[in-house]
Design a protein around this motif. Structure first.
Motif, short mmCIF file in Angstrom:
data_model
loop_
_atom_site.label_atom_id
_atom_site.label_comp_id
_atom_site.label_asym_id
_atom_site.label_seq_id
_atom_site.Cartn_x
_atom_site.Cartn_y
_atom_site.Cartn_z
N LEU A 46 0.81 -1.21 0.00
CA LEU A 46 0.00 0.00 0.00
C LEU A 46 0.85 1.26 0.00
CD1 LEU A 46 -2.79 1.31 0.15
CD2 LEU A 46 -2.71 1.04 2.64
N TYR A 47 1.93 1.26 0.77
CA TYR A 47 2.75 2.46 0.89
C TYR A 47 4.08 2.32 0.13
CZ TYR A 47 -0.59 3.55 4.53
OH TYR A 47 -1.74 3.81 5.21
N SER A 48 4.03 1.57 -0.95
CA SER A 48 5.27 1.33 -1.70
C SER A 48 5.58 2.43 -2.69
CB SER A 48 5.18 -0.01 -2.44
OG SER A 48 4.09 0.01 -3.36
N GLY A 49 4.66 3.36 -2.91
CA GLY A 49 4.92 4.44 -3.85
C GLY A 49 3.64 5.10 -4.29
N SER A 50 3.74 6.00 -5.24
CA SER A 50 2.58 6.78 -5.68
C SER A 50 1.62 5.97 -6.52
CB SER A 50 3.05 7.99 -6.49
OG SER A 50 3.78 7.57 -7.64
#
Length: 734
Positions: free
Chosen positions: A526-530
C-alpha cells in the motif's frame, strides 16, 4: 352561515377523498424459491476468468523451498555449511506438496459449508484472474494455479454505496465485502497529523538554465512537546483490540524527531516556541524518496522516512547498547524485561508501528505467527497539492508562478474480517443483473457469546514466521486444534505475515489461496509508492481523481479514507467471491477452485416476494373527516334532545299533526268530530277515509278563496261523507 360552510366542506370531501387512492409494492410472505446465477454483463464479468479445475495450491517459506505445515514429504531445511541453510531433498520421492491437507480442508470448510450457508469462507474467496505455473520440485513438476491481476476500472471516484460487481459488493467508503451473508474485510486506517507541510514554489525562469523550483518544509507545530530522550516506545499489547490511531500517533512523533534531526532542530524546543520558520530544502536528492523533485505532483503514498535530507549520524541503538547520547544512566529494559526503544530508532519507525521492536530498518520480522499479532502496515500520505496563492495582476507579479502546499499524514492500516447481513432486492424477472440492488447492509446480530463466530489462526509455535498463516471461521469442534489459536469474537484483525516487509511489489500471492495471501500482499504494497502496478492514484493524469483527493486532504478524518480507497480499489480488481449458489455439501478433498460450481449447488433460498397493493393516503380524507365530525355533533345534539325533553317531542308531533293537509281539512270541516290532538292512528281510523275535493284557485280579486259545501248524510249502504271545497269560478264534485 353554518349550513353554507357545511355544504362547502361536503363538496371538498367529495372532490378530494378519491384522490388518496394509489398503488404501491409491499413485502409479502416469505417463501423458498429457486435462483439462477446471473453474470455481470459489464467489463467486471467479462474480465473474470472461469473457475479452473485445479486444486487449491499453497506455498510457504520465504527464501526457502519447503513444505507447508501439515505436509512433510522429504524436503527439509538443512545446514549444509556453517550458517548456510538450504532446502534439501532426502530421496527421489521428495517433493513440496502444494495440496492443502485433508484435516485443514475439513477444518476451514466446517463453518461456511453445508446446505443453506451463505457465508464465504477460505475456499470461497478466490483470485479474479489466475495463471498456470510449473516449477521444479513443486508437486514433482505438475502445473499449479497462482493469482494474476489486471486493472478493470477506477472505483475511487464512485460514490455509490454499495457497488455491485461480479462476485463482490464494494463499499467505496473503504470496505469490501464478499458474498450475501458474508465474510467482510474492513479496511481500517487511522491517521495522525505530524503538523508538517511540504511547499513548492514555481518561479518564472529568467533563462533555460535557471532553477524554477524551490521547496520548503512548513512547520505547523510538529516539534512542540518532543524530546527524544524521553520519547520511549513501549511494545504494543493491543492484540485483537487493535489501537491503530495509537500506532499512527507513535510513528508520527518518531517521524517528527527524525525530521528535527534532519533539519538540525534542537529538541526540546523553548516552551514559548510554537512553530518554526519554514525551512528551504536545497539538497533535494537527499530529501527523502520522491518528495522534493520534479515529480512533486505524483508523490502520494510512501514508506515512513524523513524530510529535508538525511539526518546526521546517530549511533544505532540496540539491545546491547546501554549508552544513549543525551540520556545518562539509561536502562534499556522495562521492568517486564521487554526492550526499551527511543525515538532515536528512526530507522525502524515502520517496524515499530507494525508492532515489531528488535529490528533495524530492513530486518525481517522475527516474531512467530500468532493470532495476537495483527497485520499492520504503516506509511505516510502526502495530501493532494492545493494552490495557496497566485499573482492576480501584472503589477503584483513577483516572479512566482505558482505555490502549492501539501499536508503530511502518517497512517497505520489494517484489515478486519467480520460477517454482515445483506438485504438484496430484485425488481422484475428475466435474470437481469442491473435489476439486482443491495437495499441494506448491517452488522450481524448475535444473541449471545456462544453464537459469535469462532476464528482460527495458524501459528508457528515458537519459531519465527516464514509463511502466510491460514485464518478463517471454523466449527467449535476445532477450537483447540493443534497448530492453531482460536478466538470467539464478532470480528478478527487479520494476522501478520512476513510479506508485509518482504515484498518485491507483487500484488497477488504465488499460490491459489487468495483469502490468505491476497489481502496481505495488497496491504504490504500500500505504501510502496505513488502508484501500485499499472494504476496511477496521484490524480496527475485524472483531474476528477485529483479533485476527489483534494477534497479528502483536509484533515485526519477525511485523509484516512485515501489509503482505504486505494486498497479497496486494488482488492476489488484482485478478488472475487465464488459462492454462486447455496452449497448442498461440504467442500471435498482436495479442495478444488471449482468447488462451488452452479451445477453442484442447491440454488434455493428463503426470500420475501413483493406484491402490488392498493393503498389510501389518509391526508386526502381530511375534508370528509370534518364533515363527518359536524354530522356527529348534530347527531349527538339530536340524541340529547330526544332523551332529555319528551314534552318537546310531543309538542313537535302535535304541530306536525295539526299542520298536515288532511287533518287541517277535517279539523275545519268537522270541528266537532275531529280532535286536533288525537293520535294519528285514531284519526286514520275515523277520518282518514274521507274524500276531499279541492276546487281550482282563481285570482285574488274574487270574493272567496273557498267555501264549505254541506255534506250529504251517510247512506244506509255504507260509504262516507263527500266534502267539497269549491272555488268561486268553477267546481267539481265527487
Amino acid at each position: 352561515m353554518a349550513s353554507t360552510a357545511s355544504a362547502v366542506l361536503l363538496v371538498l370531501a367529495g372532490v378530494f377523498a378519491p384522490l388518496g387512492l394509489y398503488e404501491t409494492i409491499v413485502p409479502g410472505e416469505p417463501g423458498s424459491v429457486e435462483f439462477q446465477y446471473v453474470k455481470d454483463p459489464g467489463p467486471w464479468g467479462r474480465v473474470t476468468m472461469p473457475r479452473p479445475n485445479f486444486k487449491y495450491s499453497r506455498l510457504c517459506e520465504v527464501g526457502l523451498i519447503i513444505n507447508c505445515p501439515g505436509q512433510y514429504q522429504g524436503v527439509y531445511m538443512n545446514e549444509t555449511s556453517p550458517g548456510i541453510v538450504q532446502s534439501v531433498e532426502t530421496d527421489e520421492t521428495s517433493t513440496v506438496n502444494l495440496t492443502v491437507p485433508r484435516n485443514y480442508t475439513a477444518m476451514f470448510a466446517s463453518a461456511t459449508s453445508g446446505r443453506g450457508n451463505t457465508v464465504s469462507g477460505l475456499f470461497d474467496i478466490q483470485y479474479r484472474r489466475w495463471k498456470i505455473r510449473r516449477w521444479g520440485v513443486y508437486d514433482k513438476g505438475q502445473p499449479f494455479v497462482e493469482g494474476d491481476f489486471r486493472y478493470i476500472e477506477n472505483l475511487v471516484m464512485q460514490d455509490a454505496v454499495p457497488l455491485l460487481k461480479e462476485g463482490l459488493i464494494i463499499d467505496m467508503s473503504g470496505t469490501q465485502e464478499l458474498g450475501s451473508e458474508i465474510t467482510r474485510s474492513q479496511l481500517g486506517c487511522s491517521m495522525a497529523e505530524p503538523g508538517l507541510s511540504v511547499e513548492l514554489q514555481v518561479e518564472d525562469p529568467m533563462d533555460e538554465l535557471s532553477d524554477t523550483h524551490t521547496f520548503f518544509i512548513v512547520d505547523r507545530g510538529a516539534f512542540v512537546g518532543l524530546d527524544h530522550t524521553v520519547l520511549e516506545s513501549a511494545p504494543w499489547f493491543d492484540n485483537q483490540t487493535l489501537d491503530l490511531f495509537g500506532r499512527a500517533q507513535k510513528a508520527t512523533r518518531m517521524h517528527n524527531v527524525l525530521v528535527a534531526s534532519s533539519l538540525n532542530v534542537s529538541l526540546p524546543l523553548n516552551l514559548a516556541t510554537k512553530t518554526l520558520p519554514k525551512f528551504q530544502v536545497k539538497e533535494t536528492d537527499l530529501a527523502g524518496p520522491g518528495i522534493f523533485n520534479i515529480n512533486f505532483d505524483m508523490h502520494l503514498l510512501q514508506e515512513i522516512g524523513g524530510l529535508g535530507g538525511l539526518p546526521p549520524e546517530i549511533p544505532e541503538y540496540s539491545v546491547g547498547n546501554t549508552s544513549v547520547p543525551g540520556v545518562p544512566n539509561f536502562v534499556n529494559y522495562y521492568p517486564n524485561d521487554t526492550v526499551k526503544l527511543l525515538a532515536l530508532n528512526y530507522s525502524a519507525i515502520t517496524q515499530i508501528c507494525r508492532g515489531y521492536y528488535e529490528v533495524a530498518r530492513f530486518d525481517n520480522d522475527r516474531r512467530a505467527n500468532n493470532i495476537t499479532y495483527p497485520a499492520v502496515q504503516c506509511g505516510y500520505l502526502l495530501g493532494a497539492p492545493n494552490a495557496t496563492s497566485t499573482n492576480p495582476s501584472a503589477s503584483g507579479y513577483s516572479g512566482v508562478v505558482d505555490i502549492k502546499q501539501r499536508d503530511l499524514y502518517v497512517c497505520a492500516s489494517a484489515i478486519r474480517a467480520s460477517i454482515k447481513t445483506v438485504d438484496f432486492r430484485y425488481n422484475g424477472t428475466g435474470g437481469l443483473f442491473q435489476n439486482l440492488k443491495v437495499s441494506r447492509i448491517k452488522d450481524k446480530v448475535y444473541p449471545d457469546e456462544e453464537s459469535k463466530p469462532l476464528w482460527a489462526v495458524e501459528h508457528s509455535y515458537d519459531r519465527k514466521m516464514r509463511f502466510d498463516p491460514l485464518w478463517g471461521m471454523v466449527d467449535q469442534r476445532y477450537e483447540k486444534t493443534d497448530g492453531f489459536y482460536s478466538l470467539r469474537a464478532e470480528k478478527l484483525w487479520l494476522p501478520t505475515s512476513p510479506f508485509l516487509a518482504l515484498s518485491f511489489g507483487e500484488t497477488e500471492g504465488r499460490d491459489a489461496l487468495a483469502a490468505v495471501s491476497g489481502f496481505i500482499r495488497r496491504l504490504g504494497n500500500l505504501y510502496s509508492g505513488s502508484s501500485t502496478g499499472e494504476r496511477d492514484y496521484t490524480g496527475k493524469y485524472e483531474y476528477a481523481l485529483l479533485e476527489r483527493f483534494q477534497e479528502l486532504s483536509t484533515g485526519e478524518a477525511k485523509a484516512s479514507q485515501i489509503p482505504s480507497l486505494i486498497l479497496t480499489d486494488g482488492l476489488a480488481g484482485s478478488l472475487v467471491g465464488t459462492k454462486t449458489s447455496i452449497s448442498s455439501k461440504y467442500v471435498s478433498w482436495p479442495a478444488s477452485l471449482a468447488v462451488d460450481d452452479t451445477v453442484r449447488g442447491f440454488p434455493r433460498a428463503r426470500v420475501i416476494r413483493y406484491k402490488r397493493v392498493i393503498r389510501y393516503d389518509i391526508r386526502y380524507a381530511i375534508p370528509g373527516f370534518v364533515v363527518l365530525a359536524l354530522f356527529l355533533v348534530a347527531l349527538v345534539g339530536a340524541s340529547v334532545v330526544l332523551l332529555s325533553s319528551r314534552s318537546l317531542i310531543r309538542t313537535i308531533q302535535n304541530m306536525f299533526n295539526q299542520t298536515s293537509t288532511g287533518r287541517l281539512a277535517t279539523n275545519i270541516l268537522l270541528p266537532d268530530r275531529s280532535k286536533a290532538k288525537q293520535p294519528s292512528c285514531t284519526w286514520v281510523r275515523k277520518d282518514g277515509g274521507l274524500q276531499v275535493s279541492f276546487g281550482h284557485i282563481s285570482g285574488p280579486e274574487e270574493d272567496h278563496f273557498c267555501r264549505v259545501v254541506d255534506a250529504e248524510p251517510e247512506s244506509e249502504g255504507g260509504g262516507g261523507h263527500v266534502l267539497t271545497l269549491e272555488s268561486p269560478t268553477e267546481s267539481s264534485s265527487t
